[in-house]
Motif scaffolding. Structure first.
Motif, PDB file in Angstrom:
ATOM      1  N   GLN A  59       0.970  -1.384  -0.190  1.00  0.00           N
ATOM      2  CA  GLN A  59      -0.422  -0.160   0.193  1.00  0.00           C
ATOM      3  C   GLN A  59       1.294   1.643   0.291  1.00  0.00           C
ATOM      4  OE1 GLN A  59      -3.183  -0.106   2.612  1.00  0.00           O
ATOM      5  NE2 GLN A  59      -3.459   1.762   2.414  1.00  0.00           N
ATOM      6  N   TYR A  60       0.068   2.043  -0.358  1.00  0.00           N
ATOM      7  CA  TYR A  60       1.428   3.218  -0.968  1.00  0.00           C
ATOM      8  C   TYR A  60       0.648   4.915  -0.044  1.00  0.00           C
ATOM      9  CZ  TYR A  60       4.121   0.246  -3.872  1.00  0.00           C
ATOM     10  OH  TYR A  60       4.551  -0.615  -3.583  1.00  0.00           O
ATOM     11  N   ALA A  61       1.149   5.828  -0.120  1.00  0.00           N
ATOM     12  CA  ALA A  61       0.272   7.218   0.245  1.00  0.00           C
ATOM     13  C   ALA A  61       0.111   7.525  -1.490  1.00  0.00           C
ATOM     14  CB  ALA A  61       1.740   7.650   0.951  1.00  0.00           C
ATOM     15  N   ASP A  62      -1.220   8.503  -1.459  1.00  0.00           N
ATOM     16  CA  ASP A  62      -1.729   8.600  -2.465  1.00  0.00           C
ATOM     17  C   ASP A  62      -0.215   9.811  -3.238  1.00  0.00           C
ATOM     18  OD1 ASP A  62      -5.173   9.100  -1.473  1.00  0.00           O
ATOM     19  OD2 ASP A  62      -4.151   7.456  -2.453  1.00  0.00           O
ATOM     20  N   SER A  63       0.918  10.571  -2.419  1.00  0.00           N
ATOM     21  CA  SER A  63       1.650  11.336  -3.024  1.00  0.00           C
ATOM     22  C   SER A  63       3.043  10.442  -3.329  1.00  0.00           C
ATOM     23  CB  SER A  63       1.844  11.943  -1.608  1.00  0.00           C
ATOM     24  OG  SER A  63       2.384  11.198  -0.394  1.00  0.00           O
ATOM     25  N   VAL A  64       3.038   9.740  -3.531  1.00  0.00           N
ATOM     26  CA  VAL A  64       3.558   8.615  -4.102  1.00  0.00           C
ATOM     27  C   VAL A  64       3.193   7.373  -5.051  1.00  0.00           C
ATOM     28  CG1 VAL A  64       5.390   9.077  -1.757  1.00  0.00           C
ATOM     29  CG2 VAL A  64       3.924   7.042  -2.717  1.00  0.00           C
ATOM     30  N   LYS A  65       1.901   7.353  -4.921  1.00  0.00           N
ATOM     31  CA  LYS A  65       1.512   6.056  -5.736  1.00  0.00           C
ATOM     32  C   LYS A  65       1.996   6.141  -7.091  1.00  0.00           C
ATOM     33  CE  LYS A  65      -2.376   4.770  -4.307  1.00  0.00           C
ATOM     34  NZ  LYS A  65      -3.521   4.812  -3.645  1.00  0.00           N
ATOM     35  N   GLY A  66       2.623   5.265  -7.728  1.00  0.00           N
ATOM     36  CA  GLY A  66       2.639   5.152  -9.183  1.00  0.00           C
ATOM     37  C   GLY A  66       4.296   5.983  -9.318  1.00  0.00           C
ATOM     38  N   ARG A  67       4.886   6.063  -8.262  1.00  0.00           N
ATOM     39  CA  ARG A  67       6.394   6.404  -8.506  1.00  0.00           C
ATOM     40  C   ARG A  67       7.587   6.334  -7.432  1.00  0.00           C
ATOM     41  NH1 ARG A  67       7.616  11.408  -6.539  1.00  0.00           N
ATOM     42  NH2 ARG A  67       6.208  11.649  -4.892  1.00  0.00           N
ATOM     43  N   PHE A  68       6.570   4.840  -6.889  1.00  0.00           N
ATOM     44  CA  PHE A  68       7.747   4.342  -5.125  1.00  0.00           C
ATOM     45  C   PHE A  68       7.117   3.207  -5.297  1.00  0.00           C
ATOM     46  CE2 PHE A  68       8.536   7.980  -2.485  1.00  0.00           C
ATOM     47  CZ  PHE A  68       9.009   8.915  -3.295  1.00  0.00           C
ATOM     48  N   THR A  69       8.656   2.077  -5.297  1.00  0.00           N
ATOM     49  CA  THR A  69       7.973   1.008  -5.166  1.00  0.00           C
ATOM     50  C   THR A  69       8.450   0.261  -3.584  1.00  0.00           C
ATOM     51  OG1 THR A  69       7.527   0.594  -7.574  1.00  0.00           O
ATOM     52  CG2 THR A  69       7.954  -1.319  -6.474  1.00  0.00           C
ATOM     53  N   ILE A  70       7.626  -0.437  -3.212  1.00  0.00           N
ATOM     54  CA  ILE A  70       8.654  -1.155  -1.773  1.00  0.00           C
ATOM     55  C   ILE A  70       8.166  -2.410  -2.102  1.00  0.00           C
ATOM     56  CG2 ILE A  70       6.000  -1.669  -0.806  1.00  0.00           C
ATOM     57  CD1 ILE A  70       7.453  -1.235   1.835  1.00  0.00           C
ATOM     58  N   SER A  71       9.257  -2.875  -1.965  1.00  0.00           N
ATOM     59  CA  SER A  71       9.496  -4.656  -2.056  1.00  0.00           C
ATOM     60  C   SER A  71      10.496  -5.188  -1.593  1.00  0.00           C
ATOM     61  CB  SER A  71      10.328  -4.874  -3.594  1.00  0.00           C
ATOM     62  OG  SER A  71      11.672  -4.304  -2.918  1.00  0.00           O
ATOM     63  N   ARG A  72      10.593  -6.696  -0.519  1.00  0.00           N
ATOM     64  CA  ARG A  72      11.037  -7.557   0.148  1.00  0.00           C
ATOM     65  C   ARG A  72      12.392  -8.072  -0.414  1.00  0.00           C
ATOM     66  NH1 ARG A  72       7.485  -8.141   5.204  1.00  0.00           N
ATOM     67  NH2 ARG A  72       9.656  -9.425   6.172  1.00  0.00           N
ATOM     68  N   PRO A  88      11.009  17.514  -5.702  1.00  0.00           N
ATOM     69  CA  PRO A  88      11.266  18.553  -4.330  1.00  0.00           C
ATOM     70  C   PRO A  88      11.084  18.555  -3.007  1.00  0.00           C
ATOM     71  CG  PRO A  88      11.611  19.989  -6.009  1.00  0.00           C
ATOM     72  CD  PRO A  88      10.588  18.723  -6.796  1.00  0.00           C
ATOM     73  N   GLU A  89       8.987  18.131  -2.871  1.00  0.00           N
ATOM     74  CA  GLU A  89       7.727  17.645  -1.915  1.00  0.00           C
ATOM     75  C   GLU A  89       8.994  15.947  -1.252  1.00  0.00           C
ATOM     76  OE1 GLU A  89       8.218  18.850  -4.829  1.00  0.00           O
ATOM     77  OE2 GLU A  89       5.499  18.254  -5.131  1.00  0.00           O
ATOM     78  N   ASP A  90       9.549  15.495  -1.940  1.00  0.00           N
ATOM     79  CA  ASP A  90       9.853  14.522  -1.179  1.00  0.00           C
ATOM     80  C   ASP A  90      11.399  14.139  -0.358  1.00  0.00           C
ATOM     81  OD1 ASP A  90       9.445  12.142  -4.651  1.00  0.00           O
ATOM     82  OD2 ASP A  90       7.600  12.622  -2.559  1.00  0.00           O
TER      83      ASP A  90
END
Length: 124
Positions: A59-72, A88-90
């Motif tokens: 699950q992702y915050a709306d502000s990063v969805k489509g740009r960030f990927t979490i994996s383990r 810049p806001e990241d």
């Protein structure tokens, strides 16, 4: 005792990419859900992304969805956050966290263990 150690991060230009990683130790990794949070200067720590014990659910915050990927990687006891199309806001200190719930958890209050944080700075 769970220990979390972040690495990676650094400086990137807007539109670029960075990867932050977290190494888990001290307990059995698959018994924990994992998350990434961030805290910008003068702001509260906020949820970024979370992943369940198997890595299937995220699950992702709306502000990063489509740009960030979490994996383990449960063989290596690591959780990564791949960040692309950076803005810049990241810019923030990024924290790895572990929860004793094995499912995806977005609530900061339900995380039990925290890393020391790693700085990510995005220039415009």
């Amino acid at each position: 005792q769970v220990q979390l150690v972040e690495s990676g991060g650094g400086l990137a230009q807007a539109g670029g990419s960075l990867r932050v990683s977290c190494r888990f130790s001290g307990r059995t990794f698959i018994n924990y859900g994992m998350g990434w949070f961030r805290q910008a200067p003068g702001k509260e720590r906020e949820f970024v992304a979370a992943i369940n014990w198997s890595g299937i659910d995220t699950q992702y915050a709306d502000s990063v969805k489509g740009r960030f990927t979490i994996s383990r990687d449960n063989a290596k006891n690591t959780v990564d956050l791949q960040m692309s199309s950076l803005k810049p806001e990241d810019t923030a200190v990024y924290y790895c966290a572990a929860t004793e719930y094995t499912i995806v958890i977005v609530s900061i209050e339900q995380y039990n263990y925290w890393g020391q944080g790693t700085q990510v700075t995005v220039s415009s």
